[in-house]
Design an enzyme around this catalytic site. Structure first.
Site, PDB file in Angstrom:
ATOM      1  N   CYS A  76       0.800  -1.245  -0.146  1.00  0.00           N
ATOM      2  CA  CYS A  76      -0.074  -0.086   0.031  1.00  0.00           C
ATOM      3  C   CYS A  76       0.811   1.280   0.036  1.00  0.00           C
ATOM      4  O   CYS A  76       1.773   1.481  -0.781  1.00  0.00           O
ATOM      5  CB  CYS A  76      -0.899  -0.072   1.297  1.00  0.00           C
ATOM      6  SG  CYS A  76      -2.221   1.248   1.303  1.00  0.00           S
ATOM      7  N   GLY A  77       0.547   2.247   0.787  1.00  0.00           N
ATOM      8  CA  GLY A  77       1.379   3.504   0.928  1.00  0.00           C
ATOM      9  C   GLY A  77       3.039   3.319   1.083  1.00  0.00           C
ATOM     10  O   GLY A  77       3.464   4.133   0.551  1.00  0.00           O
TER      11      GLY A  77
END
Length: 203
Positions: free
Chosen positions: A108-109
């Protein structure tokens, strides 16, 4: 000898992206060498952090004390701050680990953070979406693949909605399970097939 898997913890950490990986690294059931790995949390400092889910974690060590030679892997989950200066230390740590040949797993991030660091320019990778990583201005768009999770050498990347696929590649990289056991584990947790449970119980 016990090897340590280091897990980055910080304010806004996306809890759900780590659960399968950390729980089963610590759970000795079905492992090739039970107890081979320990989990240690790494924070920006040793001060407590609060995850996205509201869990308060006191890190085992500060980022400044993290060394690749003391680690079996660095796991980086998503959060709301990977594009901010406060995460520059973790982005640099990922570079240091990869240059030392120690695996890094990002989801993800965290993949956005790696893109900012230039670590995805020359490696096959995935993330939440190609458009998401493109906002970082990185030069690796031609190496993006639309898969739940991808491994290129010592780097694992994954989408936020693929925590089981993420965990599977982490386990493969660590050699946590025999191949047949790993297949049964994914059958249960990834494919939601109850047959995987009975296979694991007889492993």
């Amino acid at each position: 000898m016990i090897a340590t898997v280091h897990v980055a913890v910080f304010d806004t950490l996306a809890d759900w992206e780590l659960g399968y990986a950390t729980a089963h690294i610590r759970r000795e059931s079905w492992q090739r060498q039970p107890g081979r790995y320990a989990i240690a949390t790494v924070g920006p400092t040793c001060g407590a952090v609060t995850t996205m889910g509201g869990l308060r974690i006191e890190p085992d060590l500060a980022l400044g004390d993290l060394r690749p030679q003391d680690s079996a892997m660095l796991i980086l989950a998503g959060g709301d701050t990977w594009g901010e200066e406060s995460m520059a230390g973790f982005r640099s740590a990922a570079r240091e680990f990869l240059e030392a040949g120690v695996p890094v797993a990002a989801v993800c991030g965290a993949t956005y953070g790696l893109a900012l660091e230039g670590l995805l320019d020359d490696r096959t990778h995935t993330s939440n979406a190609a458009e998401y990583l493109a906002m970082s201005g990185y030069r690796g768009g031609d190496r993006f693949v639309a898969e739940p999770a991808v491994r290129d050498g010592n780097l694992i990347t994954a989408s936020a909605v693929a925590p089981v696929h993420f965990a599977r590649l982490i386990f493969e990289t660590l050699g946590l399970y025999e191949p047949a056991v790993a297949a049964s584990w994914f059958k249960l947790y990834g494919e939601r097939d109850p047959a995987g449970f009975y296979e694991l119980m007889s492993a």
